[in-house]
Design a protein around this motif. Structure first.
Motif, PDB file in Angstrom:
ATOM      1  N   MET A 139      -3.480  10.588   0.199  1.00  0.00           N
ATOM      2  CA  MET A 139      -3.243   9.202   0.572  1.00  0.00           C
ATOM      3  C   MET A 139      -4.595   8.550   0.817  1.00  0.00           C
ATOM      4  N   SER A 140      -4.669   7.250   0.509  1.00  0.00           N
ATOM      5  CA  SER A 140      -5.900   6.511   0.717  1.00  0.00           C
ATOM      6  C   SER A 140      -5.584   5.233   1.489  1.00  0.00           C
ATOM      7  N   THR A 192      -3.335   0.582   8.565  1.00  0.00           N
ATOM      8  CA  THR A 192      -2.357   1.567   9.041  1.00  0.00           C
ATOM      9  C   THR A 192      -1.847   2.394   7.873  1.00  0.00           C
ATOM     10  N   VAL A 193      -1.665   3.675   8.100  1.00  0.00           N
ATOM     11  CA  VAL A 193      -1.156   4.569   7.052  1.00  0.00           C
ATOM     12  C   VAL A 193      -0.089   5.474   7.655  1.00  0.00           C
ATOM     13  N   THR A 194       0.898   5.813   6.832  1.00  0.00           N
ATOM     14  CA  THR A 194       1.969   6.708   7.262  1.00  0.00           C
ATOM     15  C   THR A 194       2.038   7.915   6.348  1.00  0.00           C
ATOM     16  N   LEU A 195       1.993   9.095   6.949  1.00  0.00           N
ATOM     17  CA  LEU A 195       2.097  10.361   6.220  1.00  0.00           C
ATOM     18  C   LEU A 195       3.501  10.932   6.417  1.00  0.00           C
ATOM     19  N   ARG A 205      -3.881   6.098  18.858  1.00  0.00           N
ATOM     20  CA  ARG A 205      -3.618   5.446  17.568  1.00  0.00           C
ATOM     21  C   ARG A 205      -2.608   6.205  16.720  1.00  0.00           C
ATOM     22  N   PHE A 206      -2.168   7.356  17.196  1.00  0.00           N
ATOM     23  CA  PHE A 206      -1.267   8.207  16.422  1.00  0.00           C
ATOM     24  C   PHE A 206       0.141   8.150  17.016  1.00  0.00           C
ATOM     25  N   SER A 207       1.122   7.964  16.169  1.00  0.00           N
ATOM     26  CA  SER A 207       2.512   7.976  16.621  1.00  0.00           C
ATOM     27  C   SER A 207       3.363   8.609  15.526  1.00  0.00           C
ATOM     28  N   ILE A 231      -0.815   6.413  11.515  1.00  0.00           N
ATOM     29  CA  ILE A 231      -2.163   6.268  12.062  1.00  0.00           C
ATOM     30  C   ILE A 231      -2.509   4.786  11.998  1.00  0.00           C
ATOM     31  N   SER A 232      -2.726   4.197  13.145  1.00  0.00           N
ATOM     32  CA  SER A 232      -3.072   2.776  13.225  1.00  0.00           C
ATOM     33  C   SER A 232      -4.575   2.620  13.328  1.00  0.00           C
ATOM     34  N   ASP A 233      -5.074   1.463  12.855  1.00  0.00           N
ATOM     35  CA  ASP A 233      -6.506   1.185  12.967  1.00  0.00           C
ATOM     36  C   ASP A 233      -7.325   2.370  12.463  1.00  0.00           C
TER      37      ASP A 233
END
Lengths: 114, 117
Positions: free
Chosen positions: B11-12, B18-21, B63-65, B79-81
């Motif tokens: 993922m990039s 914000t990115v979601t895995l 920043r992690f949820s 992962i935010s910001d």
């Protein structure tokens, strides 16, 4: 020590050679785990110790793999007559005890069998 | 046997975005723990966040949820910001709750997270 320490960081072995990988867990940690991580894969469970007792060795891939923790602290993973498919990173982790305690990992030993 | 699936090999994301895995798992147990670990090039696995299956509230660590959907057996990491230091391999992992911690973690194959400056 401050964290889980593994040595050596890198090991190159000729096919057929025996190797020994060392893990120094965090002082006082009861549980110790070994994992094997092949290139591009997630770690896979090898074996588990509670103090000096090896309670689960179901993940060891063959009888060439042997692990011990004789005094309930330092552990050694030994691989006899290494094969190319044994090339991987070997990770050690320790925890106080119980499922709700965090497992702390070492930096692993990268084994390359040539 | 339990299985953990991470369907995104890579993922990039742009820095500060914000990115979601994604992570799905399969188990017949009702009591278990789920984890996200980060593995930088140093190879040391670092715990990012954990979730107990009996808790309905999603875990959060700065920043992690996570978005834990027990019925769907889904456990995604947001992962935010995003920061350059977040670049690493991320592994989703499962631990049965009945083994008292004696069972090893079952890991997915990992997602390589790239942060674009």
């Amino acid at each position: 020590g401050a964290g889980v320490s593994q040595s050596p960081r890198y090991k190159v072995a000729k096919r057929g050679q025996d190797v020994a990988l060392r893990c120094d867990p965090i002082s006082g940690h009861v549980s110790l785990f070994w994992y094997q991580q092949a290139l591009g894969q997630g770690p896979e469970f090898l074996t588990y110790f509670q103090n000096e007792a090896q309670l689960d060795k179901s993940g060891l891939p063959s009888d060439r793999f042997f692990a011990e923790r004789p005094e309930g602290s330092v552990s050694t993973l030994k691989i006899q007559r290494t094969q190319q498919e044994d090339s991987a990173v070997y990770l050690c982790a320790s925890s106080l005890a119980g499922a709700n305690t965090e497992a702390f990992f070492g930096q692993g030993t990268r084994l390359t069998v040539v | 046997a339990q299985t953990v699936t991470q369907s995104q090999p890579e993922m990039s994301v742009q820095e500060a975005e914000t990115v979601t895995l994604s992570c799905t798992y399969d188990t017949s147990e009702s009591d278990y723990y789920l984890f996200w670990y980060k593995q930088p090039p140093s190879r040391q696995m670092i715990l990012v966040i954990r979730q107990e299956a009996y808790k309905q509230q999603n875990a959060t660590e700065n920043r992690f949820s996570v978005n834990f959907q027990k019925a769907a057996k889904s456990f995604s990491l947001k992962i935010s910001d995003s920061q350059l230091g977040d670049a690493a391999m991320y592994f989703c992992a499962y631990l049965p709750g009945w083994g008292g911690g004696a069972d090893g973690l079952t890991f997915g194959k990992g997602t390589h997270l790239i942060i674009q400056p």
